[in-house]
Design a protein around this motif. Structure first.
Motif, PDB file in Angstrom:
ATOM      1  N   MET A   1       0.849  -1.191   0.000  1.00 30.45           N
ATOM      2  CA  MET A   1       0.000   0.000   0.000  1.00 30.45           C
ATOM      3  C   MET A   1       0.885   1.242   0.000  1.00 30.45           C
ATOM      4  O   MET A   1       1.815   1.355   0.794  1.00 30.45           O
ATOM      5  CB  MET A   1      -0.911   0.000   1.235  1.00 30.45           C
ATOM      6  N   ARG A   2       0.576   2.168  -0.897  1.00 28.82           N
ATOM      7  CA  ARG A   2       1.319   3.432  -0.969  1.00 28.82           C
ATOM      8  C   ARG A   2       0.458   4.548  -0.386  1.00 28.82           C
ATOM      9  O   ARG A   2      -0.711   4.663  -0.737  1.00 28.82           O
ATOM     10  CB  ARG A   2       1.651   3.765  -2.433  1.00 28.82           C
ATOM     11  N   LYS A   3       1.040   5.364   0.486  1.00 31.28           N
ATOM     12  CA  LYS A   3       0.277   6.438   1.124  1.00 31.28           C
ATOM     13  C   LYS A   3       0.868   7.794   0.763  1.00 31.28           C
ATOM     14  O   LYS A   3       2.078   8.005   0.825  1.00 31.28           O
ATOM     15  CB  LYS A   3       0.280   6.273   2.646  1.00 31.28           C
ATOM     16  N   TYR A   4      -0.010   8.715   0.401  1.00 32.35           N
ATOM     17  CA  TYR A   4       0.348  10.112   0.163  1.00 32.35           C
ATOM     18  C   TYR A   4      -0.430  10.939   1.179  1.00 32.35           C
ATOM     19  O   TYR A   4      -1.653  11.016   1.123  1.00 32.35           O
ATOM     20  CB  TYR A   4      -0.011  10.525  -1.264  1.00 32.35           C
ATOM     21  N   ALA A   5       0.287  11.528   2.123  1.00 33.60           N
ATOM     22  CA  ALA A   5      -0.357  12.185   3.263  1.00 33.60           C
ATOM     23  C   ALA A   5      -0.424  13.698   3.085  1.00 33.60           C
ATOM     24  O   ALA A   5       0.433  14.311   2.435  1.00 33.60           O
ATOM     25  CB  ALA A   5       0.387  11.854   4.555  1.00 33.60           C
ATOM     26  N   ASP A   6      -1.451  14.282   3.671  1.00 31.87           N
ATOM     27  CA  ASP A   6      -1.606  15.733   3.815  1.00 31.87           C
ATOM     28  C   ASP A   6      -1.585  16.465   2.475  1.00 31.87           C
ATOM     29  O   ASP A   6      -0.902  17.482   2.303  1.00 31.87           O
ATOM     30  CB  ASP A   6      -0.517  16.293   4.743  1.00 31.87           C
ATOM     31  N   LEU A   7      -2.367  15.966   1.542  1.00 32.44           N
ATOM     32  CA  LEU A   7      -2.509  16.637   0.250  1.00 32.44           C
ATOM     33  C   LEU A   7      -3.586  17.702   0.367  1.00 32.44           C
ATOM     34  O   LEU A   7      -4.708  17.416   0.821  1.00 32.44           O
ATOM     35  CB  LEU A   7      -2.888  15.628  -0.831  1.00 32.44           C
ATOM     36  N   PRO A   8      -3.305  18.943  -0.013  1.00 30.36           N
ATOM     37  CA  PRO A   8      -4.341  19.989   0.095  1.00 30.36           C
ATOM     38  C   PRO A   8      -5.414  19.822  -0.971  1.00 30.36           C
ATOM     39  O   PRO A   8      -5.102  19.658  -2.147  1.00 30.36           O
ATOM     40  CB  PRO A   8      -3.556  21.290  -0.103  1.00 30.36           C
ATOM     41  N   TYR A   9      -6.673  19.870  -0.549  1.00 32.83           N
ATOM     42  CA  TYR A   9      -7.739  19.859  -1.548  1.00 32.83           C
ATOM     43  C   TYR A   9      -8.292  21.262  -1.781  1.00 32.83           C
ATOM     44  O   TYR A   9      -9.046  21.486  -2.728  1.00 32.83           O
ATOM     45  CB  TYR A   9      -8.837  18.853  -1.208  1.00 32.83           C
ATOM     46  N   LEU A  10      -7.911  22.211  -0.943  1.00 35.32           N
ATOM     47  CA  LEU A  10      -8.111  23.633  -1.191  1.00 35.32           C
ATOM     48  C   LEU A  10      -6.791  24.347  -0.877  1.00 35.32           C
ATOM     49  O   LEU A  10      -6.109  23.999   0.090  1.00 35.32           O
ATOM     50  CB  LEU A  10      -9.230  24.201  -0.315  1.00 35.32           C
ATOM     51  N   LYS A  15      -5.248  23.133   7.820  1.00 35.82           N
ATOM     52  CA  LYS A  15      -5.062  21.696   8.037  1.00 35.82           C
ATOM     53  C   LYS A  15      -6.377  20.940   7.890  1.00 35.82           C
ATOM     54  O   LYS A  15      -6.385  19.730   7.655  1.00 35.82           O
ATOM     55  CB  LYS A  15      -4.445  21.439   9.410  1.00 35.82           C
ATOM     56  N   GLU A  16      -7.488  21.643   8.035  1.00 38.49           N
ATOM     57  CA  GLU A  16      -8.787  21.012   7.845  1.00 38.49           C
ATOM     58  C   GLU A  16      -9.089  20.722   6.379  1.00 38.49           C
ATOM     59  O   GLU A  16     -10.074  20.046   6.070  1.00 38.49           O
ATOM     60  CB  GLU A  16      -9.905  21.894   8.415  1.00 38.49           C
ATOM     61  N   HIS A  17      -8.254  21.249   5.482  1.00 36.29           N
ATOM     62  CA  HIS A  17      -8.469  21.046   4.054  1.00 36.29           C
ATOM     63  C   HIS A  17      -7.360  20.195   3.449  1.00 36.29           C
ATOM     64  O   HIS A  17      -6.846  20.478   2.378  1.00 36.29           O
ATOM     65  CB  HIS A  17      -8.585  22.399   3.344  1.00 36.29           C
ATOM     66  N   LEU A  18      -7.042  19.116   4.180  1.00 40.87           N
ATOM     67  CA  LEU A  18      -6.050  18.155   3.722  1.00 40.87           C
ATOM     68  C   LEU A  18      -6.703  16.785   3.597  1.00 40.87           C
ATOM     69  O   LEU A  18      -7.656  16.465   4.310  1.00 40.87           O
ATOM     70  CB  LEU A  18      -4.879  18.060   4.701  1.00 40.87           C
ATOM     71  N   LEU A  19      -6.161  15.972   2.708  1.00 42.37           N
ATOM     72  CA  LEU A  19      -6.617  14.589   2.620  1.00 42.37           C
ATOM     73  C   LEU A  19      -5.434  13.664   2.388  1.00 42.37           C
ATOM     74  O   LEU A  19      -4.374  14.090   1.933  1.00 42.37           O
ATOM     75  CB  LEU A  19      -7.689  14.412   1.551  1.00 42.37           C
ATOM     76  N   ASP A  20      -5.621  12.413   2.748  1.00 45.99           N
ATOM     77  CA  ASP A  20      -4.638  11.360   2.523  1.00 45.99           C
ATOM     78  C   ASP A  20      -5.168  10.426   1.443  1.00 45.99           C
ATOM     79  O   ASP A  20      -6.367  10.160   1.367  1.00 45.99           O
ATOM     80  CB  ASP A  20      -4.389  10.545   3.799  1.00 45.99           C
ATOM     81  N   VAL A  21      -4.254   9.918   0.620  1.00 46.28           N
ATOM     82  CA  VAL A  21      -4.605   8.973  -0.432  1.00 46.28           C
ATOM     83  C   VAL A  21      -3.803   7.693  -0.235  1.00 46.28           C
ATOM     84  O   VAL A  21      -2.596   7.743   0.040  1.00 46.28           O
ATOM     85  CB  VAL A  21      -4.327   9.561  -1.832  1.00 46.28           C
TER      86      VAL A  21
END
Length: 260
Positions: A1-10, A15-21
């Motif tokens: 599994m590959r994780k990409y953390a704290d990607l901004p979606y705005l 920090k409330e506008h981050l997501l992990d993939v």
């Protein structure tokens, strides 16, 4: 599994506008994606997704988005955040993930958000997204009436059962059809939650929505307990259930396309 953390979606630095993939092992970027919104009553919790290893092992990418919370947010801030996270996954994260299909779900308050996106389609249309672009929804014990903390924001007794513009149930029937969805509850869920979800299912039926498009599933346990339950192999049951739903829905899509 590959994780990409704290990607901004705005692009506002919150920090409330981050997501992990989370992606399956390998080199690919094209997968069906399950976007998950966490629970916590719209006032707590953080991004993270139960069952990510089980999903990625079965060829499904997943993502988990943070969103603004009380007391620093008010309705509909968190619904707009959820819609923005979907928009970003669909249109602005091609260097990490190129979704072949988008599935949206959540647990508890997160399922309130996924239900709002499912039924209150104006949030997507404001971003140029048509409801049919979403392949399916997985609502785990969300509140289909006005969320109890939205009622608190209004100064209303949070035990009240109110259906208005802040309730997913309010919008059922405003579209002719909906993407496939699974609606979960437990036999020892929060007070009045199973009954409200049964009303949601009954309302879908009342409007003549094709019953093959929605499944009501009740398991033995407490509120959202499936998120941490494991089978005899130590596999997360939430992840397995989501994977089963997505694979079944994708299979039906392929069969329909082949027969067209």
């Amino acid at each position: 599994m590959r994780k990409y953390a704290d990607l901004p979606y705005l692009a506002d630095g919150l920090k409330e506008h981050l997501l992990d993939v989370y992606l399956p092992d390998g080199e690919g970027q094209e997968y069906p994606v399950f976007l998950f919104f966490h629970g916590g009553g719209l006032k707590g919790g953080g991004k993270g997704i139960p069952g990510a290893p089980e999903l990625t092992a079965r060829g499904i990418a997943c993502a988990s988005a943070a969103y603004r919370l009380y007391p620093h947010a008010s309705y509909p801030d968190f619904v707009n955040d959820a819609a923005d996270a979907v928009d970003a996954l669909m249109h602005r994260m091609g260097d990490v993930i190129r979704p072949t299909a988008i599935y949206i779900g959540g647990a508890s308050a997160g399922a309130y958000l996924s239900m709002m996106l499912c039924f209150a389609t104006q949030f997507f249309r404001a971003r140029g997204i048509e409801p049919g672009e979403i392949s399916g929804y997985f609502h785990d014990a969300g509140q289909p009436t006005v969320h109890f903390n939205v009622l608190k924001e209004r100064g209303v007794d949070p035990r009240r059962v109110i259906v208005d513009e802040a309730a997913p149930l309010y919008y059922v029937g405003t579209e002719e059809t909906y993407p496939p969805m699974m609606i979960l509850t437990s036999d020892k869920d929060m007070e009045n939650r199973p009954e409200q979800l049964e009303l949601l299912v009954s309302t879908l039926r009342h409007f003549g929505i094709d019953p093959s498009l929605y499944t009501f599933y009740q398991y033995e346990g407490t509120h959202c307990q499936i998120d941490v339950m494991e089978n005899e192999k130590g596999e997360n049951l939430f992840g397995l259930k989501v994977a089963e739903f997505i694979h079944a829905t994708e299979g039906k899509k392929k069969n329909n396309q082949a027969g067209a």
